[in-house]
Design an enzyme around this catalytic site. Sequence first.
Site, PDB file in Angstrom:
ATOM      1  N   GLY A 166       0.859  -1.191   0.000  1.00 19.55           N
ATOM      2  CA  GLY A 166       0.000   0.000   0.000  1.00 19.55           C
ATOM      3  C   GLY A 166       0.890   1.234   0.000  1.00 19.55           C
ATOM      4  O   GLY A 166       1.365   1.672  -1.051  1.00 19.55           O
ATOM      5  N   SER A 167       1.207   1.740   1.214  1.00 14.42           N
ATOM      6  CA  SER A 167       2.144   2.867   1.299  1.00 14.42           C
ATOM      7  C   SER A 167       3.490   2.483   0.681  1.00 14.42           C
ATOM      8  O   SER A 167       4.140   3.292   0.027  1.00 14.42           O
ATOM      9  CB  SER A 167       2.357   3.262   2.765  1.00 14.42           C
ATOM     10  OG  SER A 167       1.135   3.690   3.325  1.00 14.42           O
ATOM     11  N   ASN A 170       1.838  12.191  -8.658  1.00 15.67           N
ATOM     12  CA  ASN A 170       2.082  13.621  -8.409  1.00 15.67           C
ATOM     13  C   ASN A 170       0.955  14.469  -8.991  1.00 15.67           C
ATOM     14  O   ASN A 170       0.589  15.498  -8.429  1.00 15.67           O
ATOM     15  CB  ASN A 170       3.412  14.077  -9.023  1.00 15.67           C
ATOM     16  CG  ASN A 170       4.607  13.605  -8.202  1.00 15.67           C
ATOM     17  OD1 ASN A 170       4.454  13.245  -7.037  1.00 15.67           O
ATOM     18  ND2 ASN A 170       5.777  13.612  -8.808  1.00 15.67           N
ATOM     19  N   GLN A 192     -22.279  35.013  17.501  1.00 14.58           N
ATOM     20  CA  GLN A 192     -20.896  35.250  17.095  1.00 14.58           C
ATOM     21  C   GLN A 192     -20.058  33.957  17.160  1.00 14.58           C
ATOM     22  O   GLN A 192     -19.167  33.739  16.348  1.00 14.58           O
ATOM     23  CB  GLN A 192     -20.267  36.332  17.969  1.00 14.58           C
ATOM     24  CG  GLN A 192     -19.015  36.904  17.350  1.00 14.58           C
ATOM     25  CD  GLN A 192     -18.402  37.989  18.207  1.00 14.58           C
ATOM     26  OE1 GLN A 192     -18.157  37.787  19.403  1.00 14.58           O
ATOM     27  NE2 GLN A 192     -18.165  39.142  17.624  1.00 14.58           N
ATOM     28  N   GLU A 241      -4.266   7.565  -2.575  1.00 13.98           N
ATOM     29  CA  GLU A 241      -3.169   8.222  -3.326  1.00 13.98           C
ATOM     30  C   GLU A 241      -2.060   8.696  -2.378  1.00 13.98           C
ATOM     31  O   GLU A 241      -1.480   9.763  -2.566  1.00 13.98           O
ATOM     32  CB  GLU A 241      -3.710   9.324  -4.234  1.00 13.98           C
ATOM     33  CG  GLU A 241      -4.649   8.730  -5.289  1.00 13.98           C
ATOM     34  CD  GLU A 241      -4.888   9.595  -6.502  1.00 13.98           C
ATOM     35  OE1 GLU A 241      -4.011  10.404  -6.830  1.00 13.98           O
ATOM     36  OE2 GLU A 241      -5.952   9.433  -7.114  1.00 13.98           O
TER      37      GLU A 241
HETATM   38  C1  LIG Z   1     -11.756   4.003  -1.419  1.00 11.73           C
HETATM   39  C2  LIG Z   1     -10.370   3.653  -1.851  1.00 11.73           C
HETATM   40  C3  LIG Z   1     -10.033   3.780  -3.198  1.00 11.73           C
HETATM   41  C4  LIG Z   1      -8.757   3.431  -3.634  1.00 11.73           C
HETATM   42  N1  LIG Z   1      -8.465   3.497  -4.975  1.00 11.73           N
HETATM   43  C5  LIG Z   1      -7.263   3.010  -5.411  1.00 11.73           C
HETATM   44  C6  LIG Z   1      -7.000   2.889  -6.821  1.00 11.73           C
HETATM   45  O1  LIG Z   1      -7.823   3.265  -7.678  1.00 11.73           O
HETATM   46  N2  LIG Z   1      -5.832   2.328  -7.211  1.00 11.73           N
HETATM   47  C7  LIG Z   1      -4.900   1.889  -6.303  1.00 11.73           C
HETATM   48  O2  LIG Z   1      -3.860   1.401  -6.733  1.00 11.73           O
HETATM   49  N3  LIG Z   1      -5.114   1.989  -4.959  1.00 11.73           N
HETATM   50  C8  LIG Z   1      -6.275   2.532  -4.509  1.00 11.73           C
HETATM   51  N4  LIG Z   1      -6.525   2.611  -3.162  1.00 11.73           N
HETATM   52  C9  LIG Z   1      -5.510   2.158  -2.211  1.00 11.73           C
HETATM   53  C10 LIG Z   1      -4.874   3.290  -1.405  1.00 11.73           C
HETATM   54  O3  LIG Z   1      -4.052   4.073  -2.230  1.00 11.73           O
HETATM   55  C11 LIG Z   1      -4.145   2.681  -0.199  1.00 11.73           C
HETATM   56  O4  LIG Z   1      -5.160   2.214   0.683  1.00 11.73           O
HETATM   57  C12 LIG Z   1      -3.256   3.677   0.492  1.00 11.73           C
HETATM   58  O5  LIG Z   1      -2.136   3.985  -0.319  1.00 11.73           O
HETATM   59  C13 LIG Z   1      -2.746   3.165   1.852  1.00 11.73           C
HETATM   60  O6  LIG Z   1      -2.249   1.890   1.749  1.00 11.73           O
HETATM   61  P1  LIG Z   1      -2.732   0.745   2.785  1.00 11.73           P
HETATM   62  O7  LIG Z   1      -4.221   0.749   2.761  1.00 11.73           O
HETATM   63  O8  LIG Z   1      -2.053  -0.520   2.440  1.00 11.73           O
HETATM   64  O9  LIG Z   1      -2.261   1.279   4.197  1.00 11.73           O
HETATM   65  P2  LIG Z   1      -0.837   0.998   4.890  1.00 11.73           P
HETATM   66  O10 LIG Z   1       0.248   1.302   3.926  1.00 11.73           O
HETATM   67  O11 LIG Z   1      -0.864  -0.331   5.535  1.00 11.73           O
HETATM   68  O12 LIG Z   1      -0.839   2.118   6.023  1.00 11.73           O
HETATM   69  C14 LIG Z   1      -1.499   1.945   7.279  1.00 11.73           C
HETATM   70  C15 LIG Z   1      -1.081   3.113   8.179  1.00 11.73           C
HETATM   71  O13 LIG Z   1       0.329   3.059   8.410  1.00 11.73           O
HETATM   72  C16 LIG Z   1       0.932   4.293   8.094  1.00 11.73           C
HETATM   73  N5  LIG Z   1       2.273   4.075   7.550  1.00 11.73           N
HETATM   74  C17 LIG Z   1       2.671   3.117   6.668  1.00 11.73           C
HETATM   75  N6  LIG Z   1       3.976   3.256   6.405  1.00 11.73           N
HETATM   76  C18 LIG Z   1       4.414   4.324   7.115  1.00 11.73           C
HETATM   77  C19 LIG Z   1       5.689   4.976   7.263  1.00 11.73           C
HETATM   78  N7  LIG Z   1       6.767   4.577   6.594  1.00 11.73           N
HETATM   79  N8  LIG Z   1       5.765   6.053   8.091  1.00 11.73           N
HETATM   80  C20 LIG Z   1       4.671   6.493   8.765  1.00 11.73           C
HETATM   81  N9  LIG Z   1       3.456   5.912   8.669  1.00 11.73           N
HETATM   82  C21 LIG Z   1       3.329   4.841   7.853  1.00 11.73           C
HETATM   83  C22 LIG Z   1      -0.006   4.910   7.050  1.00 11.73           C
HETATM   84  O14 LIG Z   1       0.153   6.335   6.985  1.00 11.73           O
HETATM   85  C23 LIG Z   1      -1.369   4.478   7.562  1.00 11.73           C
HETATM   86  O15 LIG Z   1      -1.806   5.381   8.542  1.00 11.73           O
HETATM   87  C24 LIG Z   1      -7.790   2.988  -2.693  1.00 11.73           C
HETATM   88  C25 LIG Z   1      -8.140   2.877  -1.337  1.00 11.73           C
HETATM   89  C26 LIG Z   1      -9.404   3.189  -0.918  1.00 11.73           C
HETATM   90  C27 LIG Z   1      -9.768   3.022   0.530  1.00 11.73           C
END
Ligand SMILES: Cc1cc2nc3c(=O)[nH]c(=O)nc-3n(C[C@H](O)[C@H](O)[C@H](O)COP(=O)(O)OP(=O)(O)OC[C@H]3O[C@@H](n4cnc5c(N)ncnc54)[C@H](O)[C@@H]3O)c2cc1C
Length: 391
Positions: free
Chosen positions: A140-141, A249, A288, A372
């Site tokens: 994800g991230s 971006n 206010q 994103e």
């Molecule tokens: C409604 C919806 C639509 C979406 N649409 C798309 C799409 O069209 N295409 C696509 O590819 N993806 C899509 N996504 C996926 C989305 O981009 C990911 O959910 C997002 O990037 C976060 O990844 P994750 O859910 O795996 O969370 P994680 O990466 O597991 O993160 C969980 C938490 O840990 C924190 N975290 C993780 N790593 C770090 C770090 N190094 N430092 C500090 N904090 C950290 C994060 O900030 C977060 O708070 C979608 C998601 C949703 C919910």
Amino acid sequence: MTSPPGLLPAPLTRLSDDEDMFRQAVRDFAETEIAPLVHDMDARGEFDRSLLPKFGELGLFGIDIPDQFGGAGGSFFMSILAVEELARVDASTSVLVDVHNTLAVVAVKQFGDRALQAKYLPRLAGGEVGAYALSEANSGSDAFALECRAEQRGGGWLLNVQKLWITNGNEADLFVVFATVDPSKGYKGITGFMVERGSPGFTVGKKEDKLGLRASSTTELVLDSCEVPAGNVVGEIGTGYRVAIETLNAGRIGIGAQMVGIAQGALDATLKYVGERKQFGKAIGEFQGVQFQLAQAWTELEAARLLVYNAARLRDAGQPHMLEGAMAKLYASQAAEHVTSLCVDLYGGYGFTKEYPVEKYYRDAKIGTIYEGTSNMQLQTIAKAILKTAS
Ligand SMILES: Cc1cc2nc3c(=O)[nH]c(=O)nc-3n(C[C@H](O)[C@H](O)[C@H](O)COP(=O)(O)OP(=O)(O)OC[C@H]3O[C@@H](n4cnc5c(N)ncnc54)[C@H](O)[C@@H]3O)c2cc1C
């Protein structure tokens, strides 16, 4: 950047005649055609497909696709205006148009070779909906930890892919999909592909049941030995990480615009309500304490809009905008969360019910800090950029 002698730079929020006309057209369309469907789409958790041909008539599928490819030949900034205006009425509708224009179209337009552009830009401009598939269960991230594979077979590629969270999964015809051609190369194996719905081995999986953006489909995408022609690589083999970074971006500016639109819609409704609701013998908007809260919210909204417009105008000017886009998305999503929460408060108990519009704006705003790139990821981008400048 300096302006030519005698010319002052235009204020960010001053629109050209074309921009103003386009924004008004999208606003009218949203208020007349989308608004009546919003409650039902949200309750059913389903996008009303009867809107798609109407988006096409308004030119929402090819806003900044050059006219030689059948688009409207507008600017990226105009896509941002469209996303903002749609989100003012319905965030789910806006994200369909947003992902199509600021991710799928950007990937093909900016990175596709001439043949890929000629093959897909007219189809995207013509109303085949685009989607963008990067995220996976374990990635994800940490987007470049993706595991899905692409293997060269004969004259083309075989993709074995399981993606999660794909916006427009149910509506899209054309998917920008990222997979690795060689896991041993790390991020340098990542490659982007254009994949068509209906290719052999293509399936859309489970649809998520979400807190907000309920009418936007968010689905799994499964490609099981899916055949993709050799020419469908987006950019060069092994440069998908760059395609992903640079499209995001741009995409983040779109999410900033979506958040601005959501906050504006919630505030517009609330400004009316505080003039109508009476307590202690007068309209609550005469207190206010309420006025100051609204003034604070309006200021946050304007600050968010300026960040978003600045990032979009920098992009159109061919200037770097990674830092500005990250700040725009970070701040606009925080502002939207705060502003919509205040709007629920100012509606009192009614704000907590589905009879009034603000609870939906509140639910829809939440996604801004997640997709994103989460807010932490935006902070990471901003911190890296400012520390680099300082060193
Ligand atoms: C409604 C919806 C639509 C979406 N649409 C798309 C799409 O069209 N295409 C696509 O590819 N993806 C899509 N996504 C996926 C989305 O981009 C990911 O959910 C997002 O990037 C976060 O990844 P994750 O859910 O795996 O969370 P994680 O990466 O597991 O993160 C969980 C938490 O840990 C924190 N975290 C993780 N790593 C770090 C770090 N190094 N430092 C500090 N904090 C950290 C994060 O900030 C977060 O708070 C979608 C998601 C949703 C919910």
